[in-house]
Design a protein around this motif. Structure first.
Motif, PDB file in Angstrom:
ATOM      1  N   SER A  35       0.833  -1.206   0.000  1.00 24.44           N
ATOM      2  CA  SER A  35       0.000   0.000   0.000  1.00 24.44           C
ATOM      3  C   SER A  35       0.868   1.256   0.000  1.00 24.44           C
ATOM      4  CB  SER A  35      -0.914  -0.020   1.223  1.00 24.44           C
ATOM      5  OG  SER A  35      -1.631   1.178   1.335  1.00 24.44           O
ATOM      6  N   ASP A  36       1.967   1.215   0.759  1.00 28.15           N
ATOM      7  CA  ASP A  36       2.871   2.358   0.826  1.00 28.15           C
ATOM      8  C   ASP A  36       3.523   2.621  -0.534  1.00 28.15           C
ATOM      9  OD1 ASP A  36       4.312   4.378   2.427  1.00 28.15           O
ATOM     10  OD2 ASP A  36       6.067   3.169   1.901  1.00 28.15           O
ATOM     11  N   CYS A  37       3.925   1.533  -1.213  1.00 31.10           N
ATOM     12  CA  CYS A  37       4.523   1.680  -2.553  1.00 31.10           C
ATOM     13  C   CYS A  37       3.514   2.297  -3.532  1.00 31.10           C
ATOM     14  CB  CYS A  37       4.979   0.317  -3.079  1.00 31.10           C
ATOM     15  SG  CYS A  37       6.437  -0.342  -2.260  1.00 31.10           S
ATOM     16  N   PHE A  38       2.305   1.805  -3.494  1.00 34.18           N
ATOM     17  CA  PHE A  38       1.271   2.312  -4.400  1.00 34.18           C
ATOM     18  C   PHE A  38       1.039   3.806  -4.163  1.00 34.18           C
ATOM     19  CE2 PHE A  38      -3.178   3.423  -5.139  1.00 34.18           C
ATOM     20  CZ  PHE A  38      -3.320   3.074  -6.470  1.00 34.18           C
ATOM     21  N   GLU A  39       0.955   4.197  -2.892  1.00 32.31           N
ATOM     22  CA  GLU A  39       0.690   5.589  -2.574  1.00 32.31           C
ATOM     23  C   GLU A  39       1.879   6.468  -2.983  1.00 32.31           C
ATOM     24  OE1 GLU A  39      -1.515   8.795  -1.313  1.00 32.31           O
ATOM     25  OE2 GLU A  39      -2.121   6.697  -1.619  1.00 32.31           O
ATOM     26  N   HIS A  40       3.102   5.984  -2.752  1.00 36.43           N
ATOM     27  CA  HIS A  40       4.294   6.765  -3.103  1.00 36.43           C
ATOM     28  C   HIS A  40       4.372   6.990  -4.610  1.00 36.43           C
ATOM     29  CE1 HIS A  40       8.494   8.164  -2.800  1.00 36.43           C
ATOM     30  NE2 HIS A  40       8.679   7.479  -3.932  1.00 36.43           N
ATOM     31  N   LEU A  41       4.156   5.926  -5.376  1.00 36.38           N
ATOM     32  CA  LEU A  41       4.240   6.047  -6.835  1.00 36.38           C
ATOM     33  C   LEU A  41       3.085   6.847  -7.414  1.00 36.38           C
ATOM     34  CD1 LEU A  41       5.435   2.415  -7.630  1.00 36.38           C
ATOM     35  CD2 LEU A  41       6.794   4.511  -7.744  1.00 36.38           C
ATOM     36  N   ARG A  42       1.969   6.884  -6.732  1.00 30.68           N
ATOM     37  CA  ARG A  42       0.847   7.699  -7.192  1.00 30.68           C
ATOM     38  C   ARG A  42       1.143   9.182  -6.994  1.00 30.68           C
ATOM     39  NH1 ARG A  42      -3.432  10.366  -5.373  1.00 30.68           N
ATOM     40  NH2 ARG A  42      -2.883   9.952  -3.196  1.00 30.68           N
ATOM     41  N   VAL A  43       1.750   9.500  -5.838  1.00 31.89           N
ATOM     42  CA  VAL A  43       2.067  10.899  -5.547  1.00 31.89           C
ATOM     43  C   VAL A  43       3.266  11.372  -6.370  1.00 31.89           C
ATOM     44  CG1 VAL A  43       2.821  12.488  -3.731  1.00 31.89           C
ATOM     45  CG2 VAL A  43       1.096  10.738  -3.237  1.00 31.89           C
ATOM     46  N   THR A  44       4.269  10.488  -6.547  1.00 31.91           N
ATOM     47  CA  THR A  44       5.488  10.854  -7.281  1.00 31.91           C
ATOM     48  C   THR A  44       5.677   9.853  -8.424  1.00 31.91           C
ATOM     49  OG1 THR A  44       6.429  11.526  -5.160  1.00 31.91           O
ATOM     50  CG2 THR A  44       7.928  11.464  -7.029  1.00 31.91           C
ATOM     51  N   PRO A  45       5.045  10.081  -9.556  1.00 30.93           N
ATOM     52  CA  PRO A  45       5.141   9.126 -10.665  1.00 30.93           C
ATOM     53  C   PRO A  45       6.455   9.279 -11.430  1.00 30.93           C
ATOM     54  CG  PRO A  45       3.751  10.960 -11.280  1.00 30.93           C
ATOM     55  CD  PRO A  45       4.148  11.203  -9.851  1.00 30.93           C
ATOM     56  N   GLY A  46       6.679   8.353 -12.361  1.00 30.74           N
ATOM     57  CA  GLY A  46       7.827   8.444 -13.250  1.00 30.74           C
ATOM     58  C   GLY A  46       9.125   8.007 -12.598  1.00 30.74           C
ATOM     59  N   PHE A  47      10.237   8.444 -13.241  1.00 30.03           N
ATOM     60  CA  PHE A  47      11.573   8.049 -12.789  1.00 30.03           C
ATOM     61  C   PHE A  47      11.854   8.535 -11.367  1.00 30.03           C
ATOM     62  CE2 PHE A  47      16.094   8.887 -12.239  1.00 30.03           C
ATOM     63  CZ  PHE A  47      16.648   7.678 -12.611  1.00 30.03           C
ATOM     64  N   ALA A  48      11.442   9.751 -11.056  1.00 29.10           N
ATOM     65  CA  ALA A  48      11.707  10.302  -9.727  1.00 29.10           C
ATOM     66  C   ALA A  48      11.054   9.454  -8.639  1.00 29.10           C
ATOM     67  CB  ALA A  48      11.217  11.743  -9.650  1.00 29.10           C
ATOM     68  N   GLY A  49       9.815   9.040  -8.891  1.00 31.18           N
ATOM     69  CA  GLY A  49       9.119   8.224  -7.904  1.00 31.18           C
ATOM     70  C   GLY A  49       9.781   6.872  -7.701  1.00 31.18           C
ATOM     71  N   SER A  50      10.211   6.238  -8.818  1.00 27.85           N
ATOM     72  CA  SER A  50      10.870   4.936  -8.718  1.00 27.85           C
ATOM     73  C   SER A  50      12.204   5.051  -7.993  1.00 27.85           C
ATOM     74  CB  SER A  50      11.084   4.357 -10.124  1.00 27.85           C
ATOM     75  OG  SER A  50       9.852   4.197 -10.796  1.00 27.85           O
ATOM     76  N   ALA A  51      12.993   6.093  -8.340  1.00 26.46           N
ATOM     77  CA  ALA A  51      14.303   6.271  -7.725  1.00 26.46           C
ATOM     78  C   ALA A  51      14.180   6.551  -6.233  1.00 26.46           C
ATOM     79  CB  ALA A  51      15.051   7.399  -8.428  1.00 26.46           C
ATOM     80  N   THR A  52      13.270   7.413  -5.850  1.00 26.06           N
ATOM     81  CA  THR A  52      13.115   7.733  -4.424  1.00 26.06           C
ATOM     82  C   THR A  52      12.555   6.548  -3.646  1.00 26.06           C
ATOM     83  OG1 THR A  52      10.968   8.746  -4.944  1.00 26.06           O
ATOM     84  CG2 THR A  52      12.865  10.217  -4.744  1.00 26.06           C
TER      85      THR A  52
END
Length: 208
Positions: A35-52
């Motif tokens: 759930s945390d991963c889903f929420e993080h990638l929703r708020v910060t999509p793209g390369f930046a979200g994956s890297a962070t």
């Protein structure tokens, strides 16, 4: 770097450090992280979200391991710590017991040696110092009492302890300058007292 890869890495790490846990606790932890991963990638999509997300996973490794230790403590790690502490203590107790067991015969042998050395010195001294004539027989008598108390203590621990102490302690204190006499005398007397304590314990039904 796509989001699916970053999410897969985080969840793979989570499956590794939750392996072996109770099923419910593991499932709850994995669901929370997913759930945390889903929420993080929703708020910060793209390369930046994956890297962070991967960076958060890397920086969170110590916290994840600490959490895993806390979950395992009641069953695994506290037991391991208890074993680590108990085994040396048990070894020390066994060594102490072995030392006590051999103390009486060692003390008796030491007293005999003292008597022989004093006797040999008396033969070369002119005139004989009076204490030579006292200490040598006393040492032989003390050795005899120690052996008698040690052997007799198997049948009658209290009487044996008294006999052994009468032979061990007075001469041991008189020979305090030898350094060896006092510890041996105390250890031999301690062994006799251990016998008294053990003999005084009530027997269980299995030992009757």
């Amino acid at each position: 770097m796509n989001a699916s890869f970053a999410r897969a890495v985080v969840l793979a790490w989570a499956r590794c450090y939750t392996a072996g846990l109770d099923g419910a606790a593991r499932a709850e932890r994995l669901a929370e992280l997913e759930s945390d991963c889903f929420e993080h990638l929703r708020v910060t999509p793209g390369f930046a979200g994956s890297a962070t997300l991967l960076l958060r996973c890397l920086l969170g490794v110590p916290a994840d391991l600490s959490w895993r230790l806390e979950q395992s403590a009641p069953r695994g790690y506290l037991h391991a710590a208890a074993v680590i502490i108990a085994r040396p203590a048990e070894l020390l107790l066994r060594l102490a017991g072995a030392a006590l067991a051999v103390a009486p015969p060692l003390l008796a042998a030491f007293y005999v040696l003292v008597a022989l050395l004093i006797g040999a010195a008396a033969l070369q001294a002119e005139p004989d110092p009076p204490w030579f004539r006292i200490v040598a027989p006393w040492a032989l008598l003390a050795a005899a009492l120690v052996v008698a108390g040690w052997r007799y203590g198997g049948r009658r621990p209290r009487t044996g302890a008294l006999i052994l102490a009468a032979g061990a302690l007075p001469l041991g204190l008189a020979l305090v300058a030898t350094v060896v006499a006092v510890p041996l005398a105390l250890a031999a007397t301690g062994q006799a007292l251990v016998r008294v304590v053990v003999a005084g314990r009530p027997r269980t039904a299995g030992n009757a």
